[in-house]
Motif scaffolding. Structure first.
Motif, PDB file in Angstrom:
ATOM      1  N   ARG A  37      -5.284   1.158   6.953  1.00 46.68           N
ATOM      2  CA  ARG A  37      -5.873   1.304   6.439  1.00 46.68           C
ATOM      3  C   ARG A  37      -6.279   0.723   4.964  1.00 46.68           C
ATOM      4  O   ARG A  37      -7.100   0.891   4.547  1.00 46.68           O
ATOM      5  N   LEU A  71      -9.205  -1.681   5.652  1.00 49.61           N
ATOM      6  CA  LEU A  71     -10.007  -1.066   5.455  1.00 49.61           C
ATOM      7  C   LEU A  71     -11.037  -0.520   4.803  1.00 49.61           C
ATOM      8  O   LEU A  71     -11.516  -0.705   4.551  1.00 49.61           O
ATOM      9  N   ALA A  72      -9.901  -0.266   3.702  1.00 53.93           N
ATOM     10  CA  ALA A  72     -10.752   0.427   2.360  1.00 53.93           C
ATOM     11  C   ALA A  72     -10.741  -0.617   1.588  1.00 53.93           C
ATOM     12  O   ALA A  72     -12.161  -0.651   0.639  1.00 53.93           O
ATOM     13  N   ASN A  84       0.214   2.675  10.031  1.00 54.11           N
ATOM     14  CA  ASN A  84      -0.230   2.167   9.606  1.00 54.11           C
ATOM     15  C   ASN A  84      -1.649   2.659   8.479  1.00 54.11           C
ATOM     16  O   ASN A  84      -2.122   2.244   8.350  1.00 54.11           O
ATOM     17  N   SER A 128       0.827  -1.496   0.500  1.00 51.48           N
ATOM     18  CA  SER A 128      -0.211   0.033   0.469  1.00 51.48           C
ATOM     19  C   SER A 128       0.771   0.999   0.299  1.00 51.48           C
ATOM     20  O   SER A 128       0.645   2.323  -0.106  1.00 51.48           O
ATOM     21  N   THR A 182      -2.808   2.930  -1.133  1.00 51.28           N
ATOM     22  CA  THR A 182      -4.133   3.285  -0.365  1.00 51.28           C
ATOM     23  C   THR A 182      -4.343   4.148  -0.997  1.00 51.28           C
ATOM     24  O   THR A 182      -6.534   4.259  -0.754  1.00 51.28           O
TER      25      THR A 182
END
Length: 107
Positions: free
Chosen positions: A53, A56-57, A49, A3, A22
């Protein structure tokens, strides 16, 4: 799934990883990822992090996701192969992060 930025990807990444920063997940995930295959996200290391992230996306878009703890930093520190824009590499495992005289950590 790595990411991180393109510059970070070029500096080093896990062989076979998909590069998808991300910020581009919403725009490009559908084209690059198979929804039937679980996705493992990673970023630099435990101090970042970015993998969380990204996970989560992806989860919000219906992907099955796991986060690789330790990120690229610990992948390399534990002696696994990596690729850079110049080619492949591998370092000896750091004895403070990986077992020296055992096949695994035993946990």
């Amino acid at each position: 799934l790595d990411s991180r930025s393109t510059e970070s990807w070029d500096q080093g990444h896990i062989p076979g990883a998909v590069h998808l920063p991300t910020a581009l997940i919403a725009e490009q995930a559908e084209r690059l990822l198979d929804r039937e295959v679980p996705v493992v996200t990673y970023c630099w290391g435990p101090g970042c992090n970015g993998a969380a992230r990204a996970a989560l996306a992806l989860a919000e878009r219906g992907y099955r996701v796991k986060e690789m703890l330790g990120g690229f930093e610990y992948w390399v520190r534990e002696g696994f192969a990596y690729e850079t824009w110049e080619g492949g590499g591998q370092r000896a495992a750091d004895p403070l992060t990986a077992p020296v005289d055992a096949p695994n950590c035993g946990c």
